[in-house]
Write an enzyme that holds these catalytic residues in place. Structure first.
Site, PDB file in Angstrom:
ATOM      1  N   LYS A 119      -8.011  13.984   5.189  1.00 54.49           N
ATOM      2  CA  LYS A 119      -7.197  12.772   5.113  1.00 54.49           C
ATOM      3  C   LYS A 119      -6.086  12.879   6.141  1.00 54.49           C
ATOM      4  O   LYS A 119      -5.895  13.932   6.759  1.00 54.49           O
ATOM      5  CB  LYS A 119      -6.601  12.573   3.716  1.00 54.49           C
ATOM      6  N   ARG A 120      -5.362  11.809   6.336  1.00 53.87           N
ATOM      7  CA  ARG A 120      -4.223  11.824   7.251  1.00 53.87           C
ATOM      8  C   ARG A 120      -3.280  12.967   6.878  1.00 53.87           C
ATOM      9  O   ARG A 120      -3.024  13.219   5.703  1.00 53.87           O
ATOM     10  CB  ARG A 120      -3.498  10.473   7.151  1.00 53.87           C
ATOM     11  N   LYS A 174     -14.855   8.145  -2.657  1.00 53.69           N
ATOM     12  CA  LYS A 174     -16.064   8.475  -1.887  1.00 53.69           C
ATOM     13  C   LYS A 174     -16.637   9.812  -2.339  1.00 53.69           C
ATOM     14  O   LYS A 174     -17.858   9.966  -2.491  1.00 53.69           O
ATOM     15  CB  LYS A 174     -15.730   8.518  -0.391  1.00 53.69           C
ATOM     16  N   THR A 185      -8.604   6.420  -1.370  1.00 51.98           N
ATOM     17  CA  THR A 185      -9.993   5.989  -1.475  1.00 51.98           C
ATOM     18  C   THR A 185     -10.955   7.123  -1.149  1.00 51.98           C
ATOM     19  O   THR A 185     -12.116   7.076  -1.534  1.00 51.98           O
ATOM     20  CB  THR A 185     -10.279   4.802  -0.531  1.00 51.98           C
ATOM     21  N   HIS A 215       0.806  -1.223   0.000  1.00 52.73           N
ATOM     22  CA  HIS A 215       0.000   0.000   0.000  1.00 52.73           C
ATOM     23  C   HIS A 215       0.840   1.274   0.000  1.00 52.73           C
ATOM     24  O   HIS A 215       0.272   2.359   0.201  1.00 52.73           O
ATOM     25  CB  HIS A 215      -0.907   0.035   1.234  1.00 52.73           C
ATOM     26  N   LYS A 226       0.876  14.282   1.095  1.00 51.54           N
ATOM     27  CA  LYS A 226      -0.515  14.563   0.729  1.00 51.54           C
ATOM     28  C   LYS A 226      -0.732  16.051   0.480  1.00 51.54           C
ATOM     29  O   LYS A 226      -1.762  16.463  -0.045  1.00 51.54           O
ATOM     30  CB  LYS A 226      -1.454  14.047   1.817  1.00 51.54           C
TER      31      LYS A 226
END
Length: 823
Positions: A560-561, A672, A668, A369, A566
């Site tokens: 998100k984290r 969504k 993911t 991952h 990111k």
């Protein structure tokens, strides 16, 4: 044998389901409230939730038992999903939906003048996961049950979740997340299936009178793994699979002799040490003790789960084991399962080494991952030897035999042998756990097309050259039951009215929405539903942050984290740019915008915590500036979790998926948002690429460098030159460097500023700034045309069918697991 015989007799004894009408549910609800919980109707609603949860679990029980009895038949091939995380969120609403009980439960609660939604809201989010890895595992289990596949999930029953996040003066503060404080009505303890887990001790090799060498792991510190089972209901198909969670307990509660002698702390020391294993999700590994606890957790999960599977195998021929069992390793955390299965087969089952290795490599499958090398498990050999001495011996032998294969394939290639060795040399030798997973598995998959290709071309290239047939891609997905049917009831009703029922288990039917894109009445209803959802999100933001969002504004969301790759920083730079535009009077064609950021930073990740602080400081300045007014709002939503995402994803207009290209494995959250009609602004990274291919460039705002361009630029990256050549970026950095957002805390953001301007910044945030700003302007132009934006929103939902985990799991089953669905 008696247990197996008893189970075989039970095949003839299925139990009947309970009546599912509203009156029966109301009667059972009252009985649980009064007789089991000892409460009255006027009590705290948490007890109303518990009573309804017990009633719902009772309704699942017949299907749960009957499903399990089918899976226990000797000829049924099963998959075992090993994951350190399952971010399942709340279970009541999802179980009511999947079992078809939402309507009757709603009616039953009306008998007591109680809103079902109020009861559901009292359930705490299960603290069994942190981010996308755990949420993916939860979605996978939902799809496995819906597809009627014999799959059991194995995980850990953490007493505390990662942490409860709140914000003080802009800083993240971590509080304990004791989600089990009031119990967990969904679980059933199974102490009769407890397993003993060994740590420490030493290894002895003893030769018997026949000259056979026996390996004994002795003088160990043992811990008991007690299983708790949680039901996973398929969508209206009478299949209920199992998530088995292990809780750590001491072999004895306390030392009575020491207790009587007055040494109370020492009397319970072993009990506390044992229970620490499942006390907290992801303990801070910044210390040696934290690292050791993580290793204990990973081994505890794998050993307990493998022993459990072998217990169920009983006395059947071990050479057939791999024909009926497959293990899916969810990322590198459970990779120690390779060595542990070898230990159990060789030491316990007395299987010859070569046969045991053939069995192991025929039933282990590994999902990677991450593309970040630092995120792959590596354990110091001295620590590993101290904690798991027998496992270290096994890994050494696996490595010796594997490197012999490498040398035979590439004679004289010393560098290749060094790169592929399971043991990384250095001042302290490290065990490369991802390497162990690859060597010990028959399948290795990535989770998005780009990610899988980059694994083969980069991180795992040597292994791909050796075993190309093992490598494959399985693009992630999300379950449409929770993330559309449950989270977005207004849209779900419109979809059922437009497409008919059944889309919940066949998301490709959403393609039928394309026929309605040009219908003005349909577009109007679509907008009304989204407006209702945006008001719900605005209310939530106001409740947690006291920031007022205008539902008519563009809702720009990144949750998100918190991690540098990111690039929440890029989002913050854009907010500062918009702030500058307002003060410069550059507001022609202005689009009012509400920016929402949320996510947790790992306790030991100081830069991520600084990013949270910067986001909150920028938000405070923007929201408090009367010149800005309603044109721009920004909020950092604390304690982001599954329940909050169920509200957020239905209301976002613009989905921020802005990672550095080549760094995000899949993502993911992007799926969504897309499924609920948000339009993505994103880089050419992870599953963004497949979303772009599905919806087309006209329904996606693409920006930034591609992965190969990032690699090329890295050799001569000059961010300060980029800043000098871009007036907008200069203006952003002037504000940052002047202390405009930290006037009373000088210097606190110097580290962030320096990292952005460093030529060694691996995330290349500055490099993508101009392209990002241009894409944001394109989004503003599109937003100004209501019909255009609505068409884009509908088309995103219409094209989201391929991102259902039903599709993902079907591919896992067809290519890797080869399971037969329950009849």
């Amino acid at each position: 044998m008696n247990e197996l015989m008893g189970e075989r007799l039970c095949y003839l004894e299925p139990i009947e389901p309970l009546p599912d009408d509203a009156e029966s549910i109301a009667r059972d609800f009252r009985r649980y409230l009064a007789y089991h919980l000892g409460r009255f109707l006027g009590c705290d609603k948490v007890y109303l939730y518990q009573a309804l949860a017990y009633v719902t679990r009772d309704h699942l029980m017949a299907d749960w038992r009957n499903t399990w009895l089918h899976y226990r038949k000797p000829d049924v091939r099963r998959a075992h999903y090993l994951s350190m995380e399952y971010l399942i969120g709340r279970s009541l609403g999802n179980n009511l939906l999947n079992s078809g009980l939402t309507g009757p439960a709603h009616e039953a609660m009306e008998h007591f003048a109680v809103a079902l939604e109020d009861v559901e809201s009292k359930e705490p989010d299960a603290g069994l996961g942190n981010g996308g890895l755990g949420r993916l595992a939860a979605c996978f289990l939902d799809s496995c049950a819906t597809l009627r596949l014999p799959v059991i999930g194995y995980g850990l029953r953490y007493e505390y979740g990662m942490f409860h996040q709140h914000i003080e003066n802009g800083h993240q503060v971590e509080d304990p997340d004791h989600w089990l404080r009031d119990g967990h009505p969904w679980e059933i303890e199974r102490p009769e299936f407890s397993q003993t887990i060994h740590f420490g001790g030493h290894v002895e090799h003893r030769t018997d009178e026949d000259g056979v060498v026996h390996t004994c792991w002795v003088d160990t510190d043992d811990v008991i793994a007690v299983p708790y089972d949680v039901p996973i209901a398929g969508y209206r198909n009478h299949v209920v699979n199992t998530l088995r969670l292990w809780s750590a307990e001491a072999t004895s509660e306390f030392n009575l002799k020491e207790f009587n002698a007055g040494d109370y702390a020492e009397a319970v020391a072993l009990k506390n040490q044992a229970e620490n294993i499942t006390m907290v999700l992801y303990p801070n590994d910044a210390t040696v003790n934290g690292q050791e606890l993580r290793l204990r957790q990973q081994y505890f999960l794998c050993s307990a789960s493998l022993q459990d599977v072998l217990r169920q195998w009983d006395d059947r021929p071990i050479e057939d084991f791999h024909e009926c069992n497959v293990f899916q390793l969810n990322d590198t955390h459970p990779s120690i399962a390779v060595a542990e299965l070898m230990r159990l087969l060789v030491d316990v089952k007395k299987v010859p080494w070569d046969q045991a290795w053939d069995i192991t490599r025929s039933c282990m499958a590994y999902t990677n991952h991450t593309l970040l090398p630092e995120a792959l498990e590596r354990w110091p050999v001295p620590m590993f030897k101290n904690l798991l001495p027998r496992l270290l011996e096994i890994i050494y032998r696996i490595n010796t035999e594997f490197l012999a294969e490498v040398r035979a394939r590439w004679p004289g290639d010393v560098d290749r042998v060094r790169r592929m060795s399971l043991i990384e040399e250095g001042p302290v030798q490290q065990i490369r756990m991802a390497w162990l997973a690859i060597v010990g598995s028959f399948s290795v998959n990535g989770v998005a097309e780009l990610h899988s290709n980059l694994l083969k071309e980069g991180l795992f290239h040597d292994f791909y050259e050796m075993w190309p047939e093992r490598f494959n891609n399985k693009t992630n997905g999300v379950t449409p039951r929770r993330w559309l049917a449950f989270a977005n009831p207004g849209l779900a009703e419109l979809l059922t009215e437009t497409l008919g029922d059944g889309w919940q288990a066949d998301l490709t039917r959403l393609e039928g929405l394309h026929a309605h894109v040009e219908d003005p009445d349909f577009r109007q209803r679509w907008r009304q539903i989204r407006q209702t959802n945006k008001q719900r999100l605005a209310d939530m933001v106001a409740h947690y942050t006291q920031v007022k969002f205008d539902p008519s504004a563009l809702f720009d969301v990144q949750v998100k984290r918190i991690h540098e790759y990111k690039r929440q920083l890029l989002n913050i730079l854009h907010v500062i740019h918009l702030y500058n535009r307002i003060h410069a009077g550059d507001t022609d064609g202005w689009v009012n915008r509400c920016v929402l950021i949320g996510g947790k930073a790992a306790p030991g990740y100081h830069r991520a915590k600084e990013i949270i602080k910067l986001a909150n400081n920028v938000a405070a300045v923007v929201n408090g500036d009367p010149i800005v007014g309603g044109r721009l709002k920004m909020a950092f939503l604390p304690n982001y979790n599954v329940s909050k995402m169920e509200v957020i994803c239905t209301a976002a207009d613009l989905s921020e998926q802005i990672s550095t290209a080549g760094k995000e494995a899949s993502g993911t959250g992007n799926m969504k948002f897309m499924m609920n009609g948000a339009v993505t602004i994103g880089t050419y990274d992870g599953a963004n690429i497949e979303i772009l291919e599905a919806v087309g460039e006209e329904n996606f705002f693409l920006f930034g460098l591609h992965a190969h361009e990032v690699a090329e630029l890295r050799r001569h990256y000059r961010p300060e030159q980029i800043i000098e050549e871009d007036p907008d970026l200069q203006a952003v950095f002037r504000l940052l460097e002047s202390g405009h957002f930290n006037a009373v805390e000088p210097g606190i953001f110097d580290g962030i500023i320096a990292s952005l301007k460093s030529p060694h910044d691996p995330w290349m945030t500055v490099a993508d700034f101009r392209s990002y700003i241009d894409a944001q302007r394109q989004a503003e132009v599109a937003w100004c045309d209501d019909d255009r934006w609505t068409r884009m929103s509908i088309r995103n939902t219409a094209c989201s069918g391929i991102f259902s985990t039903d599709r993902t799991i079907t591919e896992y089953n067809n290519d890797i697991w080869r399971l037969d669905p329950i009849p």
